[in-house]
Motif scaffolding. Structure first.
Motif, PDB file in Angstrom:
ATOM      1  N   ARG A 221       0.836  -1.216   0.000  1.00  0.00           N
ATOM      2  CA  ARG A 221       0.000   0.000   0.000  1.00  0.00           C
ATOM      3  C   ARG A 221       0.863   1.256   0.000  1.00  0.00           C
ATOM      4  O   ARG A 221       0.557   2.229  -0.696  1.00  0.00           O
ATOM      5  N   SER A 225       0.594   4.135  -2.841  1.00  0.00           N
ATOM      6  CA  SER A 225       0.342   5.541  -2.509  1.00  0.00           C
ATOM      7  C   SER A 225       1.462   6.421  -3.045  1.00  0.00           C
ATOM      8  O   SER A 225       1.217   7.538  -3.508  1.00  0.00           O
ATOM      9  N   THR A 230      -4.738   6.547  -5.252  1.00  0.00           N
ATOM     10  CA  THR A 230      -5.562   6.753  -4.051  1.00  0.00           C
ATOM     11  C   THR A 230      -6.089   5.403  -3.578  1.00  0.00           C
ATOM     12  O   THR A 230      -6.796   4.716  -4.318  1.00  0.00           O
TER      13      THR A 230
END
Length: 477
Positions: A221, A225, A230
């Motif tokens: 993640r 990012s 998003t």
């Protein structure tokens, strides 16, 4: 022997499989498993011994579905680059390949299949002596409002990839929402970023890549990012908001996310609609059940392989559905050998897979923590950080390795790796160790290659194994 289509009232007949006469092999599905089986059978038996008829409903054969995200993202120039063997090449090798022809029914008792030409609508029955089912998998498309709207795409075949590219070319907006954060979702998110889209990933889990444990998914993640993607985690999609021109947004229980195109990356299910209707045996995951020779259980002359079957997990001992081209090609080779009069088996898998997000490499093999618990295993976990090369060598990159080992025995149960260059393919060491049922202590003695440009003196896999040995010993006291 006849090589022509017939009307729906006639049957393209076989000359029978006894007394040295020509047999007919019918193959349903023209990608990895189906055409590997057909090609291998043809190598072993000539046209005078074995007639091969293959049906494919799409426009392409023998292609790499795993390469679709790289085609969409512009890393691969076009679909031709993903095709290993064209319909013409298959036909030149003595396979009667019928493109844009969909099999709509399997008549097991009558040993025949019904097919429909998707261009003309003409239907025909074709008899078989041997049948191979290689119908693949289909993208999961939840039964929610708007899921069938223009601009909502699953990505499983080259036809799917072309349809998505056509939508991207036709739409003026540059907002994309990817539903799901598994391998396909993550890879498609990067592909769309590369095409200049504003990308939102809506994920039902707390972290992306549910094939990893959450602590390792968290590393993915962060990388996503960092690419400008998003991330919306712990979100349940409730539907697609549509307008006159198709998709407008993806709705969750809490918000709406504007979209000009939606890509479904929720996963796939075995495409076994035909098999189910024919009464063939299916497993808990909806895939066909086969024996070690890839023969459908209880059916002497029917084989199945690829994404439509379930396979044995060699670590947990349970049946799993894993949609990977590596397995499909091996299944096809096994089936073709057996159909052709030889003998081969497919013993099972350990669940190895690799992927990437930009320069972040992601790999796993064996069991996650929740898999081990579900299997009733007691285990220890360790996580280490190391580098891909000797620390003093230029461009040494960090990687994180997580390892699971069974208590008392120390048997390796699983490995997950997240890191930069040189990280992902290290999982192959663990895959071999899992297949050999090695203990983590045995792994510490592996004679791995070493030079500063390639690894530290203690390879990261061995560092994790040493730490796992300590954890296993501690648990025994």
């Amino acid at each position: 022997m006849s090589m022509n289509r017939t009307s729906a009232t006639n049957v393209t007949g076989s000359t029978g499989g006894t007394g040295g006469a020509t047999e007919r092999l019918v193959v349903i599905g023209g990608d990895a498993a189906g055409m590997s089986a057909a090609s291998q059978a043809r190598r072993m038996r000539g046209p005078d011994e074995l007639e091969i008829v293959a049906f494919e409903r799409g426009h392409f054969t023998s292609y790499s579905a795993c390469g679709i995200p790289y085609w969409v993202g512009g890393d691969v120039s076009g679909p031709d680059r993903l095709i290993a063997r064209s319909p013409r090449e298959h036909r030149e090798r003595g396979i009667d390949l019928r493109m844009r022809t969909e099999v709509t029914e399997i008549d097991v008792a009558g040993a025949r299949v019904r097919s429909r030409d998707l261009e003309s609508g003409a239907e025909a029955w074709t008899s078989y002596d041997k049948l191979v089912i290689a119908t693949g998998a289909r993208p999961v498309r939840p039964d929610l409002p708007g899921m069938d709207a223009p601009g909502v795409h699953g990505v499983q075949t080259l036809d799917d990839g072309q349809a998505l590219l056509d939508t991207l070319a036709a739409r003026r907006g540059r907002r994309a929402v990817v539903v799901g954060a598994g391998y396909i979702g993550v890879e498609m998110a990067e592909a769309l970023i590369n095409r200049g889209y504003e990308v939102t990933v809506v994920n039902r889990g707390t972290e992306p890549m549910a094939t990893l444990d959450p602590d390792m998914g968290r590393l993915v993640r962060r990388a996503m990012s960092g690419l400008g993607i998003t991330m919306v985690d712990d979100a349940t999609v409730t539907g697609i908001v549509t307008g006159a021109d198709g998709v407008r947004a993806v709705a969750t229980q809490d918000a709406e996310y504007p979209a000009d195109v939606v890509v479904l990356g929720i996963g796939v299910r075995p495409e076994t609609t035909l098999a189910r209707a024919a009464g063939l045996p299916l497993g808990d995951h909806g895939g066909l059940l086969t024996d070690l020779a890839m023969r459908v259980r209880g059916h002497e002359n029917i084989w199945a392989g690829g994404d439509c079957v379930e396979v044995l997990d060699l670590v947990s001992g349970s049946e799993r559905h894993i949609a990977l081209g590596t397995h499909a090609n091996k299944h096809g080779q096994v089936i073709g050998s057996n159909v052709g009069g030889g003998y081969a088996t497919f013993p099972g898998v350990v669940g190895t897979a690799v992927s990437k997000v930009c320069d972040l490499e992601i790999a796993r093999t064996g069991l996650r923590e929740k898999d081990a618990r579900r299997a009733g295993l007691q285990f220890e976990t360790v996580t280490i950080e190391s580098t891909s090369r000797a620390g003093y060598y230029p461009n040494a990159a960090l990687m994180t390795v997580k390892m699971l080992a069974e208590r008392r025995t120390g048997r390796l149960l699983g490995v997950q790796i997240v890191g930069r260059e040189g990280a992902a393919k290290r999982v192959d060491i663990a895959a071999v160790a899992l297949t050999a049922r090695m203990t983590v202590e045995q792994m510490t003695a592996l004679d791995l290659g070493y030079a500063p440009p390639f690894s530290p003196v203690w390879d990261p896999i061995l560092v994790a194994a040493r730490k796992a040995v300590t954890a296993v010993r501690r648990s025994a006291t």
